[in-house]
Write a protein that holds these residues in place. Structure first.
Motif, short mmCIF file in Angstrom:
data_model
loop_
_atom_site.label_atom_id
_atom_site.label_comp_id
_atom_site.label_asym_id
_atom_site.label_seq_id
_atom_site.Cartn_x
_atom_site.Cartn_y
_atom_site.Cartn_z
N GLY A 254 0.78 -1.24 0.00
CA GLY A 254 0.00 0.00 0.00
C GLY A 254 0.81 1.28 0.00
O GLY A 254 0.25 2.36 0.23
N LYS B 213 4.62 5.61 5.53
CA LYS B 213 3.69 5.86 6.65
C LYS B 213 3.96 7.24 7.26
O LYS B 213 3.03 8.02 7.51
CB LYS B 213 3.83 4.74 7.69
N ASN C 273 -1.36 3.45 2.22
CA ASN C 273 -2.77 3.10 2.31
C ASN C 273 -2.91 1.88 3.26
O ASN C 273 -2.62 0.75 2.87
CB ASN C 273 -3.27 2.75 0.91
N GLU C 274 -3.35 2.16 4.49
CA GLU C 274 -3.37 1.08 5.49
C GLU C 274 -4.41 0.02 5.18
O GLU C 274 -4.30 -1.12 5.61
CB GLU C 274 -3.58 1.66 6.88
N GLN C 275 -5.43 0.45 4.44
CA GLN C 275 -6.44 -0.53 4.06
C GLN C 275 -5.82 -1.61 3.17
O GLN C 275 -6.06 -2.80 3.37
CB GLN C 275 -7.54 0.17 3.29
N VAL C 276 -4.99 -1.15 2.22
CA VAL C 276 -4.30 -2.11 1.36
C VAL C 276 -3.32 -2.94 2.19
O VAL C 276 -3.26 -4.17 2.07
CB VAL C 276 -3.55 -1.37 0.22
N ASN D 297 -3.39 -3.77 5.26
CA ASN D 297 -4.02 -4.75 6.15
C ASN D 297 -4.93 -5.75 5.43
O ASN D 297 -5.48 -6.64 6.07
CB ASN D 297 -4.82 -4.02 7.23
N ASP D 298 -5.07 -5.57 4.11
CA ASP D 298 -5.91 -6.50 3.36
C ASP D 298 -5.05 -7.71 2.94
O ASP D 298 -4.16 -7.59 2.09
CB ASP D 298 -6.46 -5.76 2.13
N ALA E 122 -4.78 -8.27 -0.76
CA ALA E 122 -4.49 -7.14 -1.65
C ALA E 122 -3.59 -7.61 -2.78
O ALA E 122 -2.62 -8.33 -2.55
CB ALA E 122 -3.80 -6.03 -0.87
#
Ligand code: ASP
Length: 443
Positions: free
Chosen positions: A301, A416, A422-425, A427-428, A431
């Motif tokens: 991310g 970061k 992109n933390e969503q990416v 933590n997915d 991804a």
């Protein structure tokens, strides 16, 4: 769904690797050393080992590595220009550079310190008395002044042609900044570069899909020649290096990642699998760079603005795994030749190895050349390298995997801290799984 898409890319590469190792070992075990196992068909004689190992596997492996390397210069140039010209705040570039270089140097210094400490505890060289059979030519360490001057290309085309990555990086940065300052013309060109970036990334994805076959060929060739008996002689040295590499990858990186960015280290490590496997099988962080960049942006991310800068820079100047081998090797060689190193010698080793890693290309075996510089610096016999040369191939694979993991860790921390991750990416878990499948049959 096609058969290839029912298995993850990591699993497919893993299978290619294990199959390659098995086939390589079989060839080594079954055929005599000269490889002259001839199948005599009366009218036709076929040497199995020559045909497969030096023929098919060699060609397959070399074509795979060459195709990866082919992408490096265009990929770095294009994605770095895209990244730089989209930076809204030019002062960000200075911050990015400062943070990444500081982190790269810091992780390398930690790596070599751990390695030497472990080697001093285990003492892998005690009681080893090995006459050296071959010699090793030492090169002089480049001075810091030379490294800085050499970063600026007099001819950018020559820099690209010779694959001088630091020079390519500097030119791309300057070009990107100029584009950002060129108003409408810059914008038009930026759109072209964006399209070029999409196309070159597609090429990376295609190659990743072919990786299981390439990895199979590389491993089959390598393991049909590798001398396991040599490892037995140097077993303590070998395992000290491997242990230090594991400590660095599984303890130091996770700790740094967690404390500097708060990101989940387990997630990070699980996403590093593909890049680490590529690095392991090619022994080249430079050839792995397309995959490292893909991992950093699509799986972890990090924004391309940051990753397109930190990844190529890391592949060129950050070699923690290599520094670890050098740390252990220095202590090992000192022990074999019964030379007492003082505390200031050890500090000198840390400094030289850290600086020597800047400006040295990420290609197989380069770590040994840098080791010669380190040994020279503290007055150890450079011939010592001949002792460890035999087991270096396997260690090179392992340390290259650590080198690229370090590049991605620093990329995550820097991204970061700049608000570009992109933390969503990150933590997915899945991804970028979708980027793994290219269906060649589809138009
Ligand atoms: N093969 C390593 C790399 O490409 C360098 C080395 O340690 O020899 O990162």
């Amino acid at each position: 769904m096609t058969t290839s898409s029912s298995m993850s890319l990591t699993t497919r590469i893993m299978i290619g690797m294990l199959a390659g190792i098995t086939v390589g070992w079989l060839f080594k075990a079954l055929f005599n050393d000269s490889g002259d196992f001839l199948l005599n068909l009366g009218f036709f004689e076929l040497s199995f080992k020559n045909f497969f190992v030096d023929g098919l596997f060699h060609i397959g492996g070399q074509v795979f590595v060459a195709s990866l390397k082919m992408l490096v210069v265009p990929l770095v140039f294009i994605s770095l220009v895209c990244g730089t010209c989209s930076l809204s705040d030019p002062s960000k570039l200075g911050r990015l550079g400062g943070k990444s270089i500081a982190l790269y140097l810091l992780t390398t210094a930690i790596a070599i310190t751990i390695a030497m400490t472990l080697a001093l505890i285990i003492s892998p060289g005690e009681g080893i008395n090995m006459p050296t059979t071959s010699s090793f030519d030492a090169k002089q360490a480049p001075t810091l002044v030379d490294v800085i001057i050499n970063m600026f290309p007099t001819n950018p085309i020559e820099a690209m042609a010779s694959g001088n990555m630091l020079q390519v990086i500097v030119f791309a940065l300057l070009f990107g900044i100029a584009m950002a300052l060129s108003g409408e013309s810059g914008k038009r060109l930026a759109a072209v570069f964006d399209d070029l970036n999409t196309v070159i990334l597609k090429l990376v994805t295609i190659l990743m899909n072919l990786a299981p076959y390439g990895v199979f060929c590389l491993m089959a060739k390598l393991f049909s020649y590798i001398e396991i008996a040599l490892i037995k002689k140097l077993i303590f040295y070998f395992f000290t290096v491997v242990a230090a590499l594991f400590i660095h990858a599984l303890v130091v990186y996770p700790t740094l990642l967690k404390s500097l960015s708060g990101l989940n280290p387990k997630m990070f490590l699980s996403k590093m699998k593909d890049a680490a496997l590529f690095a392991f099988s090619t022994s080249s962080s430079s050839a792995t760079m397309p995959v490292t960049l893909e991992t950093a942006t699509k799986k972890l991310g990090a924004n391309n603005k940051v990753a397109s800068f930190t990844v190529p820079l890391g592949a060129t100047i950050n070699m923690d795994g290599t520094a670890i081998m050098q740390g252990v090797a220095t202590v090992f060689i000192a022990q074999v030749f019964a030379v007492d190193l003082s505390f200031s010698d050890y500090l000198m080793v840390i400094l030289t190895a850290t600086l020597a890693s800047v400006g040295t290309a990420g290609v197989p075996g380069v770590g040994l050349i840098m080791l010669a510089m380190v040994l020279n610096q503290v007055g150890l016999p450079v011939e010592g390298i001949a002792i460890i040369m035999g087991v270096d191939r396997l260690l090179d694979m392992t340390r290259t995997a650590v080198n690229v993991t370090g590049d991605c860790m620093v990329t995550c921390v820097v991204a970061k801290s700049e608000g570009e991750l992109n933390e969503q990416v990150f933590n997915d878990k899945h991804a970028a799984d979708a980027i793994e499948d290219i269906h060649f049959d589809k138009k």
